[in-house]
Design a protein around this motif. Structure first.
Motif, PDB file in Angstrom:
ATOM      1  N   TYR A  33      66.579  55.561  14.229  1.00 32.58           N
ATOM      2  CA  TYR A  33      67.510  56.080  15.241  1.00 32.58           C
ATOM      3  C   TYR A  33      68.620  55.059  15.492  1.00 32.58           C
ATOM      4  O   TYR A  33      68.367  53.857  15.498  1.00 32.58           O
ATOM      5  CB  TYR A  33      66.790  56.295  16.579  1.00 32.58           C
ATOM      6  N   TRP A  34      69.805  55.576  15.756  1.00 30.17           N
ATOM      7  CA  TRP A  34      70.909  54.745  16.247  1.00 30.17           C
ATOM      8  C   TRP A  34      71.319  55.256  17.634  1.00 30.17           C
ATOM      9  O   TRP A  34      71.475  56.476  17.846  1.00 30.17           O
ATOM     10  CB  TRP A  34      72.119  54.821  15.322  1.00 30.17           C
ATOM     11  N   TYR A  35      71.533  54.287  18.542  1.00 29.64           N
ATOM     12  CA  TYR A  35      72.013  54.597  19.884  1.00 29.64           C
ATOM     13  C   TYR A  35      73.179  53.669  20.213  1.00 29.64           C
ATOM     14  O   TYR A  35      73.314  52.587  19.638  1.00 29.64           O
ATOM     15  CB  TYR A  35      70.913  54.377  20.939  1.00 29.64           C
ATOM     16  N   ARG A  36      73.986  54.104  21.155  1.00 28.34           N
ATOM     17  CA  ARG A  36      75.086  53.282  21.658  1.00 28.34           C
ATOM     18  C   ARG A  36      74.893  53.105  23.164  1.00 28.34           C
ATOM     19  O   ARG A  36      74.572  54.074  23.871  1.00 28.34           O
ATOM     20  CB  ARG A  36      76.430  53.958  21.378  1.00 28.34           C
ATOM     21  N   GLN A  37      75.106  51.882  23.626  1.00 29.58           N
ATOM     22  CA  GLN A  37      74.986  51.598  25.054  1.00 29.58           C
ATOM     23  C   GLN A  37      76.249  50.887  25.512  1.00 29.58           C
ATOM     24  O   GLN A  37      76.465  49.716  25.179  1.00 29.58           O
ATOM     25  CB  GLN A  37      73.746  50.749  25.345  1.00 29.58           C
ATOM     26  N   GLU A  44      73.079  56.276  24.566  1.00 31.82           N
ATOM     27  CA  GLU A  44      73.674  57.497  24.035  1.00 31.82           C
ATOM     28  C   GLU A  44      73.192  57.689  22.603  1.00 31.82           C
ATOM     29  O   GLU A  44      73.423  56.835  21.743  1.00 31.82           O
ATOM     30  CB  GLU A  44      75.206  57.368  24.074  1.00 31.82           C
ATOM     31  N   PHE A  45      72.517  58.810  22.334  1.00 28.78           N
ATOM     32  CA  PHE A  45      72.014  59.103  20.995  1.00 28.78           C
ATOM     33  C   PHE A  45      73.174  59.296  20.028  1.00 28.78           C
ATOM     34  O   PHE A  45      74.142  59.987  20.341  1.00 28.78           O
ATOM     35  CB  PHE A  45      71.157  60.364  21.043  1.00 28.78           C
ATOM     36  N   LEU A  46      73.068  58.689  18.850  1.00 32.87           N
ATOM     37  CA  LEU A  46      74.091  58.854  17.822  1.00 32.87           C
ATOM     38  C   LEU A  46      73.572  59.663  16.641  1.00 32.87           C
ATOM     39  O   LEU A  46      74.118  60.713  16.297  1.00 32.87           O
ATOM     40  CB  LEU A  46      74.588  57.490  17.337  1.00 32.87           C
ATOM     41  N   ILE A  47      72.500  59.166  15.983  1.00 33.32           N
ATOM     42  CA  ILE A  47      72.028  59.805  14.759  1.00 33.32           C
ATOM     43  C   ILE A  47      70.564  59.468  14.557  1.00 33.32           C
ATOM     44  O   ILE A  47      70.077  58.437  15.021  1.00 33.32           O
ATOM     45  CB  ILE A  47      72.869  59.359  13.539  1.00 33.32           C
TER      46      ILE A  47
END
Lengths: 115, 111
Positions: A33-37, A44-47
């Motif tokens: 999983y990739w997330y952005r904070q 925030e979910f990315l992919i």
């Protein structure tokens, strides 16, 4: 490896440049999983990659963002033509095939600053 | 679309108090629920994972409960300590394996 490894830990780039962020998941974990904070915000979910299935890209904010996972292991998140609003911490997590029973394990993140 | 909400957004308590953090989710068809801790400038550390068939999990001074039918989970911290100060994040797994996070509760425990 012992845990999820992300590189670089910090990246400063000029607006308009492309950046690549790398994630090495725990060996044998099939989900990634990739997330952005952003500063002071939640994750925030990315992919999401799961095995050989098509990735869930529903969280990618624009077509400037892309990610791939080679050989079912290492993943690279690429941001093209970076903008100042892309500045954030990018977090990667992995989990085993039956990961929903064992949970997700996170890396320390890459702090991206676009100047 | 699954939405996860955490209340309160911030909480400040004196050392020694017992406290409860709340997490709610809109779609009860979740697989599991996981609580994490995040220290400033750090990644996430897993605290407790509650599987869909379970009602609660305990680890030391932490106890997490799950009520899928009402879409709620609570994290109970007993005898809080200054070292518990951090942001606590709740995340739910949907049936497809996607992990969705709440916005977190920022906890401050004052000595």
């Amino acid at each position: 490896g012992a845990g999820v490894s992300q590189s670089p830990s910090n990246k400063v780039t000029e607006k308009g440049k492309d950046v690549e962020l790398r994630c090495d998941p725990i060996s044998g974990h099939t989900a990634l999983y990739w997330y952005r904070q952003s500063l002071g915000q939640g994750l925030e979910f990315l992919i999401y990659f799961q095995g050989n299935s098509a990735p869930d890209k529903s969280g990618l904010p624009s077509d400037r963002f892309s990610a791939e996972r080679t050989g079912g292991s290492v993943s690279t998140l690429t941001i093209q033509r970076t903008q100042q609003e892309d500045s954030a911490v990018y977090l990667c997590a992995s989990s085993p095939l039956t990961g929903v029973d064992l949970g997700a394990f996170f890396g320390q993140g890459t702090r991206l600053t676009v100047v | 679309k699954q939405e996860v909400t955490q209340i309160p957004a911030a909480l400040s308590v004196p050392e020694g108090e017992n406290l409860v953090l709340n997490c709610s989710f809109t779609d009860s068809a979740i697989y599991n629920l996981q609580w994490f801790r995040q220290d400033p400038g750090k990644g996430l550390t897993s605290l407790l994972l509650i599987q869909s068939s379970q009602r609660e999990q305990t680890s030391g001074r932490l106890n997490a409960s799950l009520d899928k039918s009402s879409g709620r989970s609570t994290l109970y911290i007993a005898a809080s300590q200054p070292g518990d100060s951090a942001t606590y994040l709740c995340a739910v797994w949907n049936q497809g394996g996607k992990l969705i996070f709440g916005q977190g509760t920022e906890l401050s425990v004052k000595p």
